[in-house]
Design an enzyme around this catalytic site. Structure first.
Site, short mmCIF file in Angstrom:
data_model
loop_
_atom_site.label_atom_id
_atom_site.label_comp_id
_atom_site.label_asym_id
_atom_site.label_seq_id
_atom_site.Cartn_x
_atom_site.Cartn_y
_atom_site.Cartn_z
N GLU A 102 0.83 -1.21 0.00
CA GLU A 102 0.00 0.00 0.00
C GLU A 102 0.86 1.26 0.00
O GLU A 102 1.94 1.27 0.59
CB GLU A 102 -0.85 0.03 1.27
CG GLU A 102 -1.70 -1.19 1.43
CD GLU A 102 -2.42 -1.22 2.76
OE1 GLU A 102 -3.14 -2.19 2.99
OE2 GLU A 102 -2.26 -0.28 3.56
N CYS A 121 3.35 8.46 1.55
CA CYS A 121 3.68 7.47 2.58
C CYS A 121 3.91 6.13 1.88
O CYS A 121 3.01 5.62 1.21
CB CYS A 121 2.52 7.38 3.57
SG CYS A 121 2.75 6.10 4.81
N CYS A 128 5.37 -7.63 7.46
CA CYS A 128 6.40 -7.22 8.42
C CYS A 128 6.57 -8.34 9.44
O CYS A 128 5.59 -8.97 9.84
CB CYS A 128 6.00 -5.93 9.13
SG CYS A 128 7.24 -5.37 10.33
N CYS A 132 3.98 -6.13 15.86
CA CYS A 132 3.38 -5.23 16.86
C CYS A 132 1.88 -5.52 16.91
O CYS A 132 1.24 -5.64 15.86
CB CYS A 132 3.64 -3.77 16.50
SG CYS A 132 5.38 -3.38 16.29
N CYS A 135 -0.86 -3.32 15.05
CA CYS A 135 -0.59 -2.96 13.65
C CYS A 135 -1.13 -4.02 12.69
O CYS A 135 -0.82 -5.21 12.83
CB CYS A 135 0.92 -2.80 13.47
SG CYS A 135 1.42 -2.63 11.76
N GLY A 192 5.79 -2.43 6.57
CA GLY A 192 7.14 -2.97 6.74
C GLY A 192 8.07 -2.11 7.57
O GLY A 192 7.75 -0.98 7.94
N SER A 224 10.68 5.94 9.50
CA SER A 224 10.16 5.52 10.79
C SER A 224 10.63 4.10 11.08
O SER A 224 10.51 3.22 10.23
CB SER A 224 8.62 5.57 10.74
OG SER A 224 8.09 5.03 11.92
N SER A 247 9.38 4.48 16.70
CA SER A 247 8.09 4.05 17.26
C SER A 247 8.35 3.56 18.67
O SER A 247 8.81 2.45 18.88
CB SER A 247 7.51 2.92 16.41
OG SER A 247 7.21 3.42 15.13
N LEU A 248 8.03 4.42 19.64
CA LEU A 248 8.33 4.07 21.03
C LEU A 248 7.11 3.41 21.69
O LEU A 248 7.19 2.29 22.16
CB LEU A 248 8.77 5.35 21.78
CG LEU A 248 9.34 5.17 23.17
CD1 LEU A 248 10.53 4.23 23.18
CD2 LEU A 248 9.74 6.52 23.77
N HIS A 249 6.02 4.11 21.72
CA HIS A 249 4.71 3.57 22.11
C HIS A 249 4.61 3.06 23.54
O HIS A 249 3.56 2.48 23.90
CB HIS A 249 4.26 2.44 21.17
CG HIS A 249 4.27 2.78 19.71
ND1 HIS A 249 4.05 4.04 19.23
CD2 HIS A 249 4.46 2.01 18.61
CE1 HIS A 249 4.12 4.04 17.90
NE2 HIS A 249 4.36 2.82 17.50
N ASN A 323 -5.49 3.80 15.31
CA ASN A 323 -6.44 3.46 14.26
C ASN A 323 -6.90 2.03 14.53
O ASN A 323 -6.09 1.12 14.40
CB ASN A 323 -5.68 3.38 12.93
CG ASN A 323 -6.02 4.49 12.00
OD1 ASN A 323 -7.05 5.13 12.14
ND2 ASN A 323 -5.14 4.72 11.04
N CYS A 366 -1.67 1.89 8.48
CA CYS A 366 -0.68 0.92 8.04
C CYS A 366 -1.24 -0.49 7.83
O CYS A 366 -1.70 -1.13 8.76
CB CYS A 366 0.37 0.92 9.16
SG CYS A 366 1.70 -0.20 8.99
N1 SAH Z 1 7.83 -0.32 10.82
C1 SAH Z 1 8.00 1.07 11.00
C2 SAH Z 1 7.30 1.94 9.96
C3 SAH Z 1 5.93 1.53 9.52
S1 SAH Z 1 4.64 1.72 10.69
C4 SAH Z 1 7.60 1.46 12.40
O1 SAH Z 1 6.99 0.65 13.09
O2 SAH Z 1 7.92 2.57 12.80
C5 SAH Z 1 4.44 3.49 10.77
C6 SAH Z 1 3.83 3.96 12.09
O3 SAH Z 1 2.44 3.55 12.19
C7 SAH Z 1 4.53 3.37 13.30
O4 SAH Z 1 4.78 4.36 14.27
C8 SAH Z 1 3.52 2.37 13.79
O5 SAH Z 1 3.72 2.06 15.13
C9 SAH Z 1 2.22 3.09 13.51
N2 SAH Z 1 1.02 2.24 13.57
C10 SAH Z 1 0.92 0.93 13.31
N3 SAH Z 1 -0.34 0.49 13.52
C11 SAH Z 1 -1.06 1.56 13.89
C12 SAH Z 1 -2.43 1.76 14.24
N4 SAH Z 1 -3.30 0.76 14.23
N5 SAH Z 1 -2.81 3.01 14.57
C13 SAH Z 1 -1.93 4.04 14.57
N6 SAH Z 1 -0.64 3.92 14.23
C14 SAH Z 1 -0.21 2.69 13.91
FE1 SF4 Z 2 6.07 -3.77 11.53
FE2 SF4 Z 2 6.01 -1.15 12.04
FE3 SF4 Z 2 3.75 -2.60 11.98
FE4 SF4 Z 2 5.46 -2.95 13.99
S1 SF4 Z 2 4.31 -1.08 13.50
S2 SF4 Z 2 4.46 -4.57 12.84
S3 SF4 Z 2 7.40 -2.68 12.93
S4 SF4 Z 2 5.11 -2.19 10.28
#
Ligand code: SAH
Ligand code: SF4
Length: 377
Positions: A102, A121, A128, A132, A135, A192, A224, A247-249, A323, A366
């Site tokens: 995408e 984007c 991936c 996480c 995601c 990814g 990222s 991506s700390l979270h 999201n 994502c």
């Molecule tokens: N793999 C990399 C880049 C792709 S994800 C990473 O994890 O940073 C890009 C961003 O979208 C990351 O910060 C990820 O944590 C966030 N993300 C993933 N799923 C999400 C969701 N359901 N809602 C909001 N952000 C999300």
């Molecule tokens: Fe992969 Fe980034 Fe999604 Fe985590 S947030 S599963 S690293 S794409």
């Protein structure tokens, strides 16, 4: 697998992603003058031509010859969706082996009086491996790394759309000719993990930055990462002026490991150490992404811990209400709670922004479009 290998041999290679010198070499080997290589480069990267037959500035026999040996574009557009407010366009592409990825174009209306930004984007992997839990891509598992050409083509495909709109606005008198800008920013935040596909990500960056082609300033590009410590260290030596988002979270190992399995490999202490190293080497601040997951990482005590953790680090925090995905176990943190969280960070002197994601109505988060297509097949 056997089948995939035998068909792969017959796939014509793409010239996207080759560095300029390599393209020059190919053109010279075909017995053409150097200016033909420049013409080819410009028509691909400036004019977004993804098919040799569209490059009419090149002699027909040269075009025919090129198309027997190479291709330019390889992505097949499967779905093109616009959000109801027209701010967001989401494309789903099939790669030449059928994998799905995408790419998203986000339009911003005001930008300090200038014409609005347009951000591409893009994805760096099909799927991936990092899993996480919040995601959609992470829940689909890993398929394969994208080539640098496949990464760059996403920008070109979105650039085509962005430029066409700009030209149309010129015709309508809304935009001046000098304000044709196309894509202004690129974020590596699609499907990814960019730093798990390090070499191709860096190669794609160099072509996207090149000022005789796509010409996006490195300060307008953001990578990222989930936080792969050795690769962040490597990136700090690349002499690139790009933005790095981490991506700390979560503010502690226990909370982070609950949603991000990668934290067991690279715990928070190591991650923050390498962030300090990165800032010291590059003189650039770091952007931390913090997806707010209700009841998981969004309490005021989480905010305090985060404040302490980031104390003294040159950084900016983006707070992102989650999201919801298909297996939607997480709910969004409400506006008031998000603002209180932000208030705590402010007390610690840490700048932050609350970012509402664009294109929620078209599953622009994502990996969400691919998930929907696959589950409706
Ligand atoms: N793999 C990399 C880049 C792709 S994800 C990473 O994890 O940073 C890009 C961003 O979208 C990351 O910060 C990820 O944590 C966030 N993300 C993933 N799923 C999400 C969701 N359901 N809602 C909001 N952000 C999300
Ligand atoms: Fe992969 Fe980034 Fe999604 Fe985590 S947030 S599963 S690293 S794409």
């Amino acid at each position: 697998m056997e089948n995939l290998h035998s068909t792969e041999k017959f796939i014509i290679p793409s010239i996207l992603g080759l560095e300029k010198e390599e393209l020059n070499k190919i053109v010279a080997q075909l017995g053409e003058k150097p200016y033909r290589a420049e013409q080819l480069w410009r028509s691909i990267y400036k004019e977004c031509n993804l098919d040799f037959s569209d490059i009419t500035t090149l002699p027909k026999n040269f075009r025919d010859f090129l198309s027997k040996k190479f291709r330019i574009g390889t992505l097949e557009k499967k779905i093109h969706l616009n959000s109801a407010d027209s701010s967001t366009t989401k494309l789903l592409f099939a790669l030449s082996d059928g994998e799905l990825i995408e790419s998203v174009l986000m339009r911003y209306t005001s930008d300090y009086g200038k014409k609005g930004r347009k951000t591409a984007c893009i994805s760096t992997q099909a799927g991936c491996a990092l899993g996480c839990t919040f995601c959609a891509t992470g829940q689909q598992g890993f398929r394969r790394n994208l080539t640098s050409g496949e990464i760059i083509e996403q920008v070109l495909q979105l650039q085509k759309i962005a430029l066409e709109e700009d030209f149309m606005e010129v015709q309508q008198g809304i935009r001046k000719k000098g304000e044709i800008q196309g894509i202004t920013n690129v974020v590596y935040m699609g499907m990814g993990e960019p730093l798990a596909n390090y070499k191709n990500t860096i190669m794609s960056l160099r072509n996207i930055i090149d000022n005789t082609g796509i010409n996006i300033g490195s300060r307008h590009i953001t990578i990222s990462t989930v936080g792969l410590v050795p690769q962040i260290k490597k990136l700090s030596h690349e002499k690139l002026q790009i933005n790095l988002a981490i991506s700390l979270h979560a503010p502690d190992n226990k909370t982070r490991s609950e949603t991000m399995p990668v934290n067991k490999r690279f715990p928070i202490e190591e991650l923050i150490d390498v962030c300090h190293y990165y800032v010291q080497k590059t003189n650039r601040r770091i952007f931390f992404e913090y997806v707010l997951l209700q009841g998981q990482n969004d309490s005021l005590s989480n905010a305090e811990k985060l404040g302490k953790l980031l104390n003294g680090l040159h950084c900016h925090v983006n707070l992102i209400p989650v999201n919801p995905t298909n297996n939607g176990v997480y709910s969004r943190t409400d506006d008031n709670a998000s603002r209180s969280f932000q208030g705590v960070l402010k007390r610690f002197g840490i700048p932050s922004t609350i970012r509402l994601e664009k294109g929620i109505d078209i599953n622009a988060g994502c990996g969400q479009l691919r998930e929907r297509v696959l589950s409706s097949n």
